[in-house]
Design an enzyme around this catalytic site. Structure first.
Site, PDB file in Angstrom:
ATOM      1  N   GLU A   1      12.931  30.197 -26.248  1.00 19.99           N
ATOM      2  CA  GLU A   1      12.518  30.671 -24.916  1.00 19.99           C
ATOM      3  C   GLU A   1      13.683  30.725 -23.940  1.00 19.99           C
ATOM      4  O   GLU A   1      13.483  30.764 -22.726  1.00 19.99           O
ATOM      5  CB  GLU A   1      11.408  29.771 -24.359  1.00 19.99           C
ATOM      6  CG  GLU A   1      11.820  28.342 -24.068  1.00 19.99           C
ATOM      7  CD  GLU A   1      11.672  27.399 -25.257  1.00 19.99           C
ATOM      8  OE1 GLU A   1      11.534  26.181 -25.025  1.00 19.99           O
ATOM      9  OE2 GLU A   1      11.666  27.880 -26.409  1.00 19.99           O
TER      10      GLU A   1
ATOM     11  N   ASP B   1      15.794  29.221 -18.994  1.00 23.33           N
ATOM     12  CA  ASP B   1      14.859  28.630 -19.949  1.00 23.33           C
ATOM     13  C   ASP B   1      13.467  28.622 -19.330  1.00 23.33           C
ATOM     14  O   ASP B   1      13.281  28.165 -18.184  1.00 23.33           O
ATOM     15  CB  ASP B   1      15.281  27.200 -20.289  1.00 23.33           C
ATOM     16  CG  ASP B   1      14.388  26.573 -21.339  1.00 23.33           C
ATOM     17  OD1 ASP B   1      14.676  26.750 -22.528  1.00 23.33           O
ATOM     18  OD2 ASP B   1      13.397  25.914 -20.957  1.00 23.33           O
TER      19      ASP B   1
ATOM     20  N   ASN C   1       2.447  28.140 -25.304  1.00 19.92           N
ATOM     21  CA  ASN C   1       1.992  28.602 -26.616  1.00 19.92           C
ATOM     22  C   ASN C   1       0.750  27.838 -27.064  1.00 19.92           C
ATOM     23  O   ASN C   1      -0.182  28.426 -27.635  1.00 19.92           O
ATOM     24  CB  ASN C   1       3.105  28.437 -27.650  1.00 19.92           C
ATOM     25  CG  ASN C   1       4.069  29.607 -27.651  1.00 19.92           C
ATOM     26  OD1 ASN C   1       3.707  30.729 -27.330  1.00 19.92           O
ATOM     27  ND2 ASN C   1       5.314  29.339 -28.025  1.00 19.92           N
TER      28      ASN C   1
ATOM     29  N   ASP D   1       4.615  35.565 -27.236  1.00 17.20           N
ATOM     30  CA  ASP D   1       5.526  36.679 -27.517  1.00 17.20           C
ATOM     31  C   ASP D   1       5.500  37.697 -26.380  1.00 17.20           C
ATOM     32  O   ASP D   1       6.547  38.226 -25.971  1.00 17.20           O
ATOM     33  CB  ASP D   1       5.136  37.369 -28.830  1.00 17.20           C
ATOM     34  CG  ASP D   1       5.465  36.525 -30.053  1.00 17.20           C
ATOM     35  OD1 ASP D   1       6.184  35.519 -29.902  1.00 17.20           O
ATOM     36  OD2 ASP D   1       4.996  36.883 -31.158  1.00 17.20           O
TER      37      ASP D   1
ATOM     38  N   HIS E   1       0.369  32.073 -29.690  1.00 14.06           N
ATOM     39  CA  HIS E   1       1.710  32.615 -29.923  1.00 14.06           C
ATOM     40  C   HIS E   1       1.804  34.106 -29.622  1.00 14.06           C
ATOM     41  O   HIS E   1       2.878  34.599 -29.255  1.00 14.06           O
ATOM     42  CB  HIS E   1       2.145  32.325 -31.357  1.00 14.06           C
ATOM     43  CG  HIS E   1       2.444  30.878 -31.602  1.00 14.06           C
ATOM     44  ND1 HIS E   1       3.638  30.300 -31.243  1.00 14.06           N
ATOM     45  CD2 HIS E   1       1.693  29.880 -32.143  1.00 14.06           C
ATOM     46  CE1 HIS E   1       3.619  29.015 -31.558  1.00 14.06           C
ATOM     47  NE2 HIS E   1       2.455  28.739 -32.103  1.00 14.06           N
TER      48      HIS E   1
END
Length: 317
Positions: free
Chosen positions: A225, A181, A189, A198, A194
């Site tokens: 994530e 994680d 973010n 990504d 964002h």
């Protein structure tokens, strides 16, 4: 008599005006009594070159020959009408898909007397079937792939976990999981946007994919994530090494994190477990146990690895 001859001429004209290719084989001699002239237009072989069933068999694709010949002979001997699809070789060395529809003719005593049938060119149908199959496989692959990162998705992981769990139970070999994680990803973010988020996910997915290269290894996006590695035939020592390589790999990417509680670059927390399926142990229990280890790593300060082993449901430690 004249009427019978005229009728025969009419029937022959009708047969030879169709795209289907009529034929007849005498069972006793295994020789062609007749084959329609359309055969030359389709395959290039002259009508007169079709003498025996050997001509039919040898002008068939080698990969189809034994299967089709054995099937047709067996069905004919049993007096059963049948159909067979195969690739027939053209005179210039190419292949055309053919469907042979065969009717077995018996005499008054019930013995096989002859075979009559039609050859149909089904090449276009086969092309359409192959294209549909290709599209089906492509859609199936897409349904098993994470659209953002290009690695396996949760559906693929779930399918493979069930398969590998059964195999590990059968073989007695260890099965390991790594759940990773990304630390403080919401803050990432918020700080970087964002689009950057990504890109971060894609870079980490690529790094993980490079660590698990064996054919049966699975690297999947587990959700959000989180990533997961399914590692068959991998014991405790081996998976610890892989987990550490994951931590080092994330660090080596040097992805700046402007709002992390842990570090100024992106880091990750890992739950790591190894199971030797036994008794009533289930794959879901194992997965849930490794997921708890992940949260223990996160609650213990993040950017760390928490490990455990499972031999029976009550034996997590």
């Amino acid at each position: 008599m004249q009427d019978a001859l005229e009728d025969a001429d009419v029937y022959r004209t009708l047969l030879e005006s169709t795209r289907a290719i009529p034929w007849k084989i005498d069972w006793a001699t295994m020789r062609f009594a007749y084959i329609g002239p359309q055969i030359e237009a389709l395959l290039g072989w002259p009508q007169g070159s079709w003498t025996t069933v050997e001509d039919w068999a040898t002008r068939m694709h080698p990969e189809d020959r034994a299967r089709v010949v054995d099937f047709c002979v067996a069905q004919s001997q049993a007096g059963v009408d049948h159909e067979a699809d195969y690739r027939a070789m053209t005179r210039d060395g190419h292949y055309v898909w053919i469907r042979d529809v065969v009717h077995v003719v018996r005499n008054a005593e019930g013995e096989v007397q002859s075979l009559v049938g039609f050859m149909f060119d089904i090449s276009e149908r086969k092309k359409a079937e192959e294209e549909l199959l290709r599209l089906h496989r492509e859609l199936e692959q897409l349904s098993m792939t994470d659209g953002l990162t290009g690695i396996a998705n949760r559906r693929m992981f779930d399918t493979r976990l069930g398969t590998e769990w059964k195999e590990a139970r059968r073989s007695g070999q260890p099965l390991s999981l790594v759940i990773l994680d990304i630390d403080c990803f919401k803050q990432y973010n918020d700080a970087h946007g964002h689009v950057a988020g990504d890109e971060c996910l894609k870079r980490i997915a690529g790094m993980l994919g490079a660590l698990a290269r064996r054919p049966r290894d699975v690297v999947a996006r587990f959700g959000g994530e989180e990533f997961i590695l399914l590692l068959p035939d991998t014991d405790e020592n081996a998976v610890r090494g892989i987990a550490q390589a994951c931590v080092d790999g994330v660090a080596q990417l040097r992805i700046p994190h402007g709002d992390s509680e842990v570090h100024d670059v992106v880091t990750a927390s890992l739950g790591v477990g190894t199971a030797r399926p036994d008794g009533d142990t289930t794959a879901r229990e194992f997965l849930a146990g490794v997921d708890r280890l992940l949260y223990a790593a996160k609650s213990g300060g993040r950017n760390r690895i928490e490990t455990g082993n499972w031999h029976r449901p009550s034996a997590a430690r």
